[in-house]
Scaffold this active site. Structure first.
Site, mmCIF file in Angstrom:
data_model
loop_
_atom_site.group_PDB
_atom_site.id
_atom_site.type_symbol
_atom_site.label_atom_id
_atom_site.label_comp_id
_atom_site.label_asym_id
_atom_site.label_seq_id
_atom_site.Cartn_x
_atom_site.Cartn_y
_atom_site.Cartn_z
ATOM 1 N N ASN A 144 0.867 -1.186 0.000
ATOM 2 C CA ASN A 144 0.000 0.000 0.000
ATOM 3 C C ASN A 144 0.901 1.232 0.000
ATOM 4 O OD1 ASN A 144 -1.782 2.117 0.536
ATOM 5 N ND2 ASN A 144 -3.063 0.889 1.886
ATOM 6 N N ASP A 146 -0.027 4.320 -1.457
ATOM 7 C CA ASP A 146 -0.784 5.575 -1.456
ATOM 8 C C ASP A 146 -2.128 5.347 -0.781
ATOM 9 O OD1 ASP A 146 -2.046 7.953 -1.890
ATOM 10 O OD2 ASP A 146 -1.737 7.995 -4.062
ATOM 11 N N GLY A 168 -5.651 -2.334 0.259
ATOM 12 C CA GLY A 168 -5.076 -1.094 -0.252
ATOM 13 C C GLY A 168 -3.822 -1.227 -1.079
ATOM 14 N N HIS A 243 -13.868 -13.420 -20.912
ATOM 15 C CA HIS A 243 -15.098 -12.929 -20.302
ATOM 16 C C HIS A 243 -14.876 -11.536 -19.741
ATOM 17 C CE1 HIS A 243 -12.745 -15.025 -17.195
ATOM 18 N NE2 HIS A 243 -13.138 -14.026 -16.404
ATOM 19 N N ARG A 323 -0.394 -11.771 -20.569
ATOM 20 C CA ARG A 323 -0.788 -13.096 -20.095
ATOM 21 C C ARG A 323 -2.279 -13.204 -20.358
ATOM 22 N NH1 ARG A 323 -4.614 -15.233 -16.117
ATOM 23 N NH2 ARG A 323 -3.771 -17.205 -15.351
ATOM 24 N N ASP A 325 -5.855 -14.863 -19.911
ATOM 25 C CA ASP A 325 -6.645 -15.658 -18.976
ATOM 26 C C ASP A 325 -7.600 -16.590 -19.711
ATOM 27 O OD1 ASP A 325 -7.362 -16.099 -16.150
ATOM 28 O OD2 ASP A 325 -9.303 -15.278 -16.734
ATOM 29 N N GLU A 354 -2.822 -18.890 -20.650
ATOM 30 C CA GLU A 354 -3.132 -19.740 -19.502
ATOM 31 C C GLU A 354 -3.850 -20.987 -20.007
ATOM 32 O OE1 GLU A 354 -5.711 -20.047 -15.388
ATOM 33 O OE2 GLU A 354 -6.441 -18.890 -17.097
ATOM 34 N N HIS A 420 -1.713 -17.208 -7.675
ATOM 35 C CA HIS A 420 -2.931 -16.752 -7.013
ATOM 36 C C HIS A 420 -4.064 -17.766 -7.119
ATOM 37 C CE1 HIS A 420 -3.648 -15.878 -11.210
ATOM 38 N NE2 HIS A 420 -4.921 -15.675 -10.945
ATOM 39 N N ASP A 421 -3.904 -18.769 -7.988
ATOM 40 C CA ASP A 421 -4.934 -19.790 -8.187
ATOM 41 C C ASP A 421 -4.699 -21.054 -7.371
ATOM 42 O OD1 ASP A 421 -6.611 -18.480 -10.031
ATOM 43 O OD2 ASP A 421 -5.281 -18.974 -11.694
ATOM 44 N N ASP A 465 -7.100 -19.847 -2.627
ATOM 45 C CA ASP A 465 -7.847 -18.593 -2.499
ATOM 46 C C ASP A 465 -8.912 -18.708 -1.399
ATOM 47 O OD1 ASP A 465 -9.153 -16.191 -2.989
ATOM 48 O OD2 ASP A 465 -10.235 -16.959 -4.731
ATOM 49 N N ARG A 469 -3.583 -15.374 -1.095
ATOM 50 C CA ARG A 469 -3.593 -13.965 -1.507
ATOM 51 C C ARG A 469 -3.425 -13.037 -0.300
ATOM 52 N NH1 ARG A 469 -8.547 -14.218 -6.037
ATOM 53 N NH2 ARG A 469 -7.642 -15.958 -7.226
#
Length: 585
Positions: A144, A146, A168, A243, A323, A325, A354, A420-421, A465, A469
């Site tokens: 974070n 700012d 943030g 999507h 990348r 998705d 991906e 992250h997956d 998840d 994260r």
């Protein structure tokens, strides 16, 4: 010789141009069934003067097959060829395009044909990717920088992540911590989506042309990229073109106006009015998620909109690639136009798809440069993290992967161990730092482009998840400093030796029911030897003569009780989960 196991076909990963003058030929045989293979080749219009035979080398092996390879330079860019195979049983056969022959064919018309090496057809991924080490950043959880940008309800940094909360993280936070990336040895960043979207993950895009205000502005992203480029760091953005989000204005119009909306054909609607029946949306989505309507990339307006997006962020903001998705759910025709658009904007842009499975049909030079290498991920985790494979089964899995794609694809394939997956690497390794180091060391000494998930280097853990994260740990007192040192040392080693960034790999020891793995990495100028003990028992390892008779220098090691040379011998005592990396002097 088992002829049924022998396989070759022109093009794809079996006969392909590697550069403007070289064609690489491959052939498959039953494992441990063939003593030698030669390629008989020449120019079809000048056969008598150009015909020659070239010995093929054993590229790799898996549980069932051996894969042989040779590089040839056609004198006139044309190549006609056949294979001479000598079996361990003494049988010799010739394989042409038409049949197996017991005698050398007199008529080369029956041979395989590589018609012409057309420069425009040459598949050349960006050269810089071969030397890249990526670092994946989930922007909302990195830093974070700012607080004035914080969304309403932002929670204190370091709290428990949920699927919907905010802490943030922003682009200024990344700028503030570029020193960390440089000191680690990172030279490329992959950002998960940064565009305007209502969620913390941003995979449900509202506006593809605007950085989310919680992260900053388009100009701030441009500054970040400029700062990265000044440090030699490339930047990859995440394109969610399969999507959009429920707040994407064209979809909002469809929600309001139904089949009378001018955007009705931007999506795949099965039934009007759109809604959800029995838990299934009446329109196509990503994974049945009503908030992620699938875009119709066959629609001319949709296609042009997305191609304009792809071009804008390269030309105006300066990103180094995309990348993509859910790349395998988008039509091939769209990706072919996408590649042409991106490469016109920047021929050196990296296009990464991906895809979690076999991806050969996306890797012919007309769509992607590489894919996220989840088969590699699964093999590494099964061996190093879970202990599901022994050394032989692991080497077999890797051997198959080395033969699946053209060499230039292998050189730039995106090798990840977590993201992250997925759960974090340390968690996948049962919180055993030693297992984690072995997995990461193999990743960083393997052909292709490695990617480190933010925070792995300082010992962050977490389940899938939202656990994976979490907020980045910036308090040095809470960071795993020994693990951080390991990553820095391993990345320095990869940077120092070009052989670790090439494709030369040979397993030296990978036996059934054994967890000792030893392999060489090599090119024309360098040779490295790596040995690992992937078990909780100490082992004494004696390399074969081809290794032990050479003069090696220790480059990186952990858990090595003894490593010394004797008379024509080299003995290594490895503690549980110990490893050693040597370079030939």
């Amino acid at each position: 010789m088992l002829k049924e196991a022998i396989y070759h076909r022109p093009k794809q990963n079996w006969a392909f141009a590697y550069n403007y003058e070289t064609v690489i030929l491959r052939i498959r045989t039953k494992r441990d069934d063939v003593q030698s293979v030669e390629a008989i080749h020449g120019d079809k219009y000048d056969w008598d003067k150009t015909v020659t035979a070239s010995s093929m080398r054993l590229l790799s092996s898996d549980a069932l097959f051996d894969y042989w390879e040779v590089s040839v330079k056609p004198p006139f860019r044309r190549l006609r060829y056949a294979f001479k195979l000598k079996g361990l049983d003494g049988e010799t056969v010739y394989l042409t395009e038409q049949a197996f022959e017991t005698e050398a064919p007199e008529d080369a018309m029956s041979f395989f044909d590589y018609p012409y090496l057309n420069p425009i057809d040459l598949f050349q991924p960006p050269a810089w990717v071969k030397d890249a080490v990526f670092y994946q950043i989930f922007p909302e959880r990195f830093a974070n920088g700012d607080p004035s940008l914080n969304p309403e309800g932002t929670e204190p940094w370091g709290g428990e992540p949920t699927p919907s909360n905010f802490f943030g993280g922003d682009l200024q936070g990344v700028i503030d911590h570029l020193d960390h990336l440089s000191s680690l040895g990172i030279n490329a960043i992959y950002f998960t989506p940064v565009f305007l979207a209502p969620t913390n993950h941003k995979y449900d895009t509202t506006d593809y042309m605007q950085v989310d205000p919680a992260f900053g502005t388009n100009e701030l992203l441009k500054q970040l990229i400029s700062d990265c480029h000044a440090r030699g760091i490339r930047v990859l953005l995440d394109a969610v073109f399969n999507h959009a989000g429920r707040t994407f204005p064209p979809f909002v119009d469809v929600l309001a106006n139904g089949e009378n909306s001018r955007y009705a054909d931007w999506f795949h609607v099965r039934e009007w009015p759109i809604g959800v029946k029995d838990g299934i949306p009446t329109y196509e989505t990503f994974s049945f998620a009503p908030t992620m309507p699938k875009l119709n990339t066959e629609n001319a307006e949709v296609k042009q909109y997305l191609l304009d997006v792809a071009k804008y962020w390269i030309e105006e903001i300066g990103i180094d690639g995309w990348r993509l998705d859910v790349a395998n759910e988008v039509d091939h025709a769209f990706w072919r136009e996408f590649r042409q658009t991106v490469k016109r904007a920047n021929p050196e842009a990296y296009i990464l798809g991906e895809i979690w499975h076999d991806s050969l049909m996306w890797l012919q030079g007309d769509q992607f440069d590489a894919v996220m290498n989840y088969p590699f991920t699964n093999a590494v985790l099964d061996f190093f993290a879970y202990g599901k494979r022994d050394a032989k089964h692991f080497a077999d899995a890797i051997g198959r992967q080395l033969a699946e794609y053209p060499q230039q694809v292998t050189e730039v394939t995106f090798n990840l161990l977590d993201s992250h997956d997925t759960p974090r690497l340390l968690t996948l390794c049962g919180d055993d730092e030693r297992r984690m180091q072995l997995a990461a060391l193999f990743q960083l000494t393997y052909p292709g482009t490695p990617c480190i998930y933010y925070g792995d280097e300082v010992g962050m853990s977490g389940e899938g998840d939202p656990g994976c994260r979490q907020c980045m740990v910036w308090d040095s007192a809470k960071q795993n400093q020994s693990l951080l040192k390991f990553y820095k040392d391993a990345l320095s080693l990869r940077s120092r030796y070009a052989a670790l960034r090439g494709v030369g790999l040979q397993f030296v020891s990978a036996e059934r029911k054994s967890h000792v793995l030893a392999y060489e990495r090599f090119d024309e100028n360098e040779r490295l030897f790596i040995v690992m003990n992937v078990s909780d028992q100490s082992v004494q390892y004696a390399p074969p003569a081809s290794i032990s008779n050479l003069n090696w220098a220790d480059q990186l090691s952990s858990g090595v009780a003894q490593a010394g040379t004797g008379t024509n011998a080299y003995s290594i005592s490895l503690e549980p989960f110990g490893f050693a990396v040597f370079a030939q002097q």
